[in-house]
Design a protein around this motif. Structure first.
Motif, PDB file in Angstrom:
ATOM      1  N   ASN A  95      16.726   7.500  -7.087  1.00  0.00           N
ATOM      2  CA  ASN A  95      17.778   7.557  -6.062  1.00  0.00           C
ATOM      3  C   ASN A  95      17.422   6.696  -4.853  1.00  0.00           C
ATOM      4  O   ASN A  95      18.298   6.048  -4.258  1.00  0.00           O
ATOM      5  CB  ASN A  95      17.999   9.008  -5.628  1.00  0.00           C
ATOM      6  CG  ASN A  95      18.560   9.866  -6.748  1.00  0.00           C
ATOM      7  OD1 ASN A  95      19.233   9.366  -7.649  1.00  0.00           O
ATOM      8  ND2 ASN A  95      18.290  11.160  -6.703  1.00  0.00           N
ATOM      9  N   TYR A  96      16.147   6.693  -4.494  1.00  0.00           N
ATOM     10  CA  TYR A  96      15.697   5.887  -3.350  1.00  0.00           C
ATOM     11  C   TYR A  96      15.907   4.402  -3.616  1.00  0.00           C
ATOM     12  O   TYR A  96      16.417   3.659  -2.758  1.00  0.00           O
ATOM     13  CB  TYR A  96      14.231   6.190  -3.071  1.00  0.00           C
ATOM     14  CG  TYR A  96      13.600   5.323  -2.006  1.00  0.00           C
ATOM     15  CD1 TYR A  96      14.007   5.418  -0.675  1.00  0.00           C
ATOM     16  CD2 TYR A  96      12.601   4.412  -2.330  1.00  0.00           C
ATOM     17  CE1 TYR A  96      13.430   4.621   0.307  1.00  0.00           C
ATOM     18  CE2 TYR A  96      12.012   3.615  -1.356  1.00  0.00           C
ATOM     19  CZ  TYR A  96      12.436   3.728  -0.040  1.00  0.00           C
ATOM     20  OH  TYR A  96      11.861   2.939   0.927  1.00  0.00           O
ATOM     21  N   LEU A  97      15.549   3.955  -4.809  1.00  0.00           N
ATOM     22  CA  LEU A  97      15.726   2.545  -5.154  1.00  0.00           C
ATOM     23  C   LEU A  97      17.208   2.190  -5.280  1.00  0.00           C
ATOM     24  O   LEU A  97      17.612   1.064  -4.952  1.00  0.00           O
ATOM     25  CB  LEU A  97      14.994   2.236  -6.463  1.00  0.00           C
ATOM     26  CG  LEU A  97      13.462   2.364  -6.417  1.00  0.00           C
ATOM     27  CD1 LEU A  97      12.866   2.108  -7.792  1.00  0.00           C
ATOM     28  CD2 LEU A  97      12.869   1.414  -5.389  1.00  0.00           C
ATOM     29  N   ALA A  98      18.011   3.140  -5.748  1.00  0.00           N
ATOM     30  CA  ALA A  98      19.453   2.882  -5.842  1.00  0.00           C
ATOM     31  C   ALA A  98      20.068   2.707  -4.454  1.00  0.00           C
ATOM     32  O   ALA A  98      20.928   1.839  -4.245  1.00  0.00           O
ATOM     33  CB  ALA A  98      20.134   4.024  -6.589  1.00  0.00           C
ATOM     34  N   ASP A  99      19.610   3.507  -3.486  1.00  0.00           N
ATOM     35  CA  ASP A  99      20.101   3.360  -2.109  1.00  0.00           C
ATOM     36  C   ASP A  99      19.686   2.016  -1.514  1.00  0.00           C
ATOM     37  O   ASP A  99      20.470   1.374  -0.791  1.00  0.00           O
ATOM     38  CB  ASP A  99      19.570   4.503  -1.241  1.00  0.00           C
ATOM     39  CG  ASP A  99      20.180   5.841  -1.613  1.00  0.00           C
ATOM     40  OD1 ASP A  99      21.268   5.844  -2.217  1.00  0.00           O
ATOM     41  OD2 ASP A  99      19.565   6.881  -1.300  1.00  0.00           O
ATOM     42  N   LEU A 100      18.466   1.587  -1.822  1.00  0.00           N
ATOM     43  CA  LEU A 100      18.025   0.276  -1.336  1.00  0.00           C
ATOM     44  C   LEU A 100      18.873  -0.844  -1.940  1.00  0.00           C
ATOM     45  O   LEU A 100      19.185  -1.833  -1.266  1.00  0.00           O
ATOM     46  CB  LEU A 100      16.547   0.062  -1.677  1.00  0.00           C
ATOM     47  CG  LEU A 100      15.524   0.861  -0.866  1.00  0.00           C
ATOM     48  CD1 LEU A 100      14.115   0.566  -1.360  1.00  0.00           C
ATOM     49  CD2 LEU A 100      15.637   0.544   0.622  1.00  0.00           C
ATOM     50  N   GLY A 101      19.239  -0.674  -3.222  1.00  0.00           N
ATOM     51  CA  GLY A 101      20.082  -1.683  -3.854  1.00  0.00           C
ATOM     52  C   GLY A 101      21.449  -1.778  -3.201  1.00  0.00           C
ATOM     53  O   GLY A 101      21.990  -2.879  -3.022  1.00  0.00           O
ATOM     54  N   LYS A 102      22.017  -0.630  -2.810  1.00  0.00           N
ATOM     55  CA  LYS A 102      23.311  -0.643  -2.131  1.00  0.00           C
ATOM     56  C   LYS A 102      23.201  -1.299  -0.757  1.00  0.00           C
ATOM     57  O   LYS A 102      24.074  -2.079  -0.352  1.00  0.00           O
ATOM     58  CB  LYS A 102      23.832   0.782  -1.991  1.00  0.00           C
ATOM     59  CG  LYS A 102      24.182   1.447  -3.317  1.00  0.00           C
ATOM     60  CD  LYS A 102      24.666   2.867  -3.099  1.00  0.00           C
ATOM     61  CE  LYS A 102      24.988   3.547  -4.430  1.00  0.00           C
ATOM     62  NZ  LYS A 102      25.434   4.954  -4.232  1.00  0.00           N
ATOM     63  N   LYS A 103      22.126  -0.977  -0.034  1.00  0.00           N
ATOM     64  CA  LYS A 103      21.938  -1.577   1.287  1.00  0.00           C
ATOM     65  C   LYS A 103      21.718  -3.084   1.184  1.00  0.00           C
ATOM     66  O   LYS A 103      22.158  -3.841   2.049  1.00  0.00           O
ATOM     67  CB  LYS A 103      20.754  -0.912   1.989  1.00  0.00           C
ATOM     68  CG  LYS A 103      20.994   0.546   2.350  1.00  0.00           C
ATOM     69  CD  LYS A 103      19.784   1.154   3.035  1.00  0.00           C
ATOM     70  CE  LYS A 103      20.045   2.609   3.399  1.00  0.00           C
ATOM     71  NZ  LYS A 103      18.872   3.248   4.056  1.00  0.00           N
ATOM     72  N   MET A 104      21.028  -3.507   0.121  1.00  0.00           N
ATOM     73  CA  MET A 104      20.778  -4.936  -0.055  1.00  0.00           C
ATOM     74  C   MET A 104      22.092  -5.690  -0.274  1.00  0.00           C
ATOM     75  O   MET A 104      22.267  -6.810   0.227  1.00  0.00           O
ATOM     76  CB  MET A 104      19.835  -5.154  -1.240  1.00  0.00           C
ATOM     77  CG  MET A 104      19.473  -6.612  -1.496  1.00  0.00           C
ATOM     78  SD  MET A 104      18.315  -6.792  -2.881  1.00  0.00           S
ATOM     79  CE  MET A 104      19.324  -6.143  -4.216  1.00  0.00           C
ATOM     80  N   ASN A 105      23.020  -5.073  -0.991  1.00  0.00           N
ATOM     81  CA  ASN A 105      24.316  -5.726  -1.223  1.00  0.00           C
ATOM     82  C   ASN A 105      25.170  -5.773   0.037  1.00  0.00           C
ATOM     83  O   ASN A 105      26.024  -6.659   0.178  1.00  0.00           O
ATOM     84  CB  ASN A 105      25.067  -5.000  -2.338  1.00  0.00           C
ATOM     85  CG  ASN A 105      24.348  -5.091  -3.673  1.00  0.00           C
ATOM     86  OD1 ASN A 105      23.654  -6.073  -3.945  1.00  0.00           O
ATOM     87  ND2 ASN A 105      24.507  -4.073  -4.507  1.00  0.00           N
ATOM     88  N   ASP A 106      24.941  -4.826   0.955  1.00  0.00           N
ATOM     89  CA  ASP A 106      25.737  -4.786   2.183  1.00  0.00           C
ATOM     90  C   ASP A 106      25.185  -5.694   3.278  1.00  0.00           C
ATOM     91  O   ASP A 106      25.878  -5.968   4.261  1.00  0.00           O
ATOM     92  CB  ASP A 106      25.811  -3.345   2.712  1.00  0.00           C
ATOM     93  CG  ASP A 106      26.530  -2.417   1.738  1.00  0.00           C
ATOM     94  OD1 ASP A 106      27.324  -2.926   0.919  1.00  0.00           O
ATOM     95  OD2 ASP A 106      26.284  -1.191   1.791  1.00  0.00           O
ATOM     96  N   VAL A 107      23.939  -6.136   3.116  1.00  0.00           N
ATOM     97  CA  VAL A 107      23.315  -6.975   4.143  1.00  0.00           C
ATOM     98  C   VAL A 107      23.818  -8.412   4.010  1.00  0.00           C
ATOM     99  O   VAL A 107      23.867  -8.972   2.908  1.00  0.00           O
ATOM    100  CB  VAL A 107      21.778  -6.928   4.012  1.00  0.00           C
ATOM    101  CG1 VAL A 107      21.122  -7.950   4.930  1.00  0.00           C
ATOM    102  CG2 VAL A 107      21.275  -5.533   4.346  1.00  0.00           C
ATOM    103  N   SER A 108      24.197  -8.998   5.134  1.00  0.00           N
ATOM    104  CA  SER A 108      24.684 -10.388   5.132  1.00  0.00           C
ATOM    105  C   SER A 108      23.565 -11.393   5.393  1.00  0.00           C
ATOM    106  O   SER A 108      23.677 -12.564   5.019  1.00  0.00           O
ATOM    107  CB  SER A 108      25.783 -10.556   6.191  1.00  0.00           C
ATOM    108  OG  SER A 108      25.290 -10.205   7.482  1.00  0.00           O
ATOM    109  N   ASN A 109      22.480 -10.925   6.014  1.00  0.00           N
ATOM    110  CA  ASN A 109      21.355 -11.807   6.308  1.00  0.00           C
ATOM    111  C   ASN A 109      20.574 -12.078   5.024  1.00  0.00           C
ATOM    112  O   ASN A 109      20.039 -11.163   4.404  1.00  0.00           O
ATOM    113  CB  ASN A 109      20.451 -11.153   7.366  1.00  0.00           C
ATOM    114  CG  ASN A 109      19.397 -12.109   7.889  1.00  0.00           C
ATOM    115  OD1 ASN A 109      18.811 -12.886   7.142  1.00  0.00           O
ATOM    116  ND2 ASN A 109      19.155 -12.049   9.195  1.00  0.00           N
ATOM    117  N   GLU A 110      20.502 -13.331   4.618  1.00  0.00           N
ATOM    118  CA  GLU A 110      19.846 -13.682   3.365  1.00  0.00           C
ATOM    119  C   GLU A 110      18.342 -13.411   3.412  1.00  0.00           C
ATOM    120  O   GLU A 110      17.744 -13.011   2.408  1.00  0.00           O
ATOM    121  CB  GLU A 110      20.097 -15.161   3.041  1.00  0.00           C
ATOM    122  CG  GLU A 110      21.532 -15.479   2.687  1.00  0.00           C
ATOM    123  CD  GLU A 110      21.977 -14.755   1.424  1.00  0.00           C
ATOM    124  OE1 GLU A 110      21.115 -14.508   0.548  1.00  0.00           O
ATOM    125  OE2 GLU A 110      23.168 -14.430   1.318  1.00  0.00           O
TER     126      GLU A 110
END
Length: 240
Positions: A95-110
């Motif tokens: 679940n922790y890694l899944a949340d990080l994956g969602k946050k990574m997709n929402d981040v605009s800074n490359e």
């Protein structure tokens, strides 16, 4: 000999089919879960607390003596039994890694997105190479209702009662059990340990993981609220 075999009548007896094996659930003492309480087949009840831990080795000698004295007073203050359980399970970071994956997709800074991706890859590498274990601590509080009434199968259907505890008695016995829970939580706080009672969903997941440790990591349980559905009855249906 050949004529005897020819004239021999077939036997009219039929071997009984092998009896159906009972399910694993029939060997468990648990009857059902209700309102955050485990109801056993004999009508007794259990409340389970999830507690924190104290790193005793890192404490100073004075603090150790204080903890020992407080824990001694806590045990002496109890007029009922408790059971302390330590459970070791492999650390689940899905679940922790899944949340990080969602946050990574929402981040605009490359650049930030690249750092999150590298961090996720690092965590996956560590999990694959090392067997990281997680310890969890539980306190089980039993309660044995006095004079509970056994209810048959038809009684369960028509009266809405479950197991060996009637609905009216359950509310009263639950209050008595909750008094024990509050006493235990208060006593643990004096030692520096914080505890919280598990709800029905958490109890199901706890026992599911205890009896199916390997399967629990691969097959997750859904929330019990998703299993509930409204019952639609016909307006002209006769009441029984």
């Amino acid at each position: 000999m050949a004529e005897e075999e020819k004239n021999k009548k077939p036997s009219s007896t039929v071997e009984a089919a092998p009896s159906r094996k009972d399910s694993a659930q029939s060997y468990l003492d648990i009857d059902h879960f209700r309102e955050g309480i485990v109801v056993m087949k004999d009508g007794s009840m259990r409340a389970v607390l999830s507690s924190s831990a104290v790193n005793f080795e890192l404490k100073a000698e004075i603090e150790r003596d204080s903890i020992i004295y407080a824990y001694q007073n806590f045990l002496n203050s109890l007029d009922f039994n408790i059971q302390v359980i330590i459970q070791s399970r492999r650390l689940d970071l899905e679940n922790y890694l899944a949340d990080l994956g969602k946050k990574m997709n929402d981040v605009s800074n490359e650049l930030l997105k690249l750092q999150i991706r590298d961090y996720v890859d690092f965590i996956n590498t560590v999990i694959a190479q090392a067997n990281i274990m997680q310890k969890r601590f539980y306190v089980v509080i039993p309660h044995f209702p006095g004079g509970f009434k056994k209810i048959g199968a038809f009684g369960k259907i028509f009266s809405g009662s479950q197991a060996g505890v009637e609905v009216n008695d359950f509310a009263m016995e639950k209050r008595l059990l909750m008094q024990k829970v509050e006493t235990t939580i208060s006593g643990l706080q004096s030692v520096g340990v914080f505890a919280l009672q598990l709800n029905t969903q958490e109890l199901i997941e706890l026992y599911y993981g205890a009896y199916n440790p390997e399967q629990a990591t691969r097959q997750k349980l859904i929330n019990i609220d998703q299993l509930e559905a409204e019952v639609i009855e016909r307006a002209d249906e006769m009441e029984i």
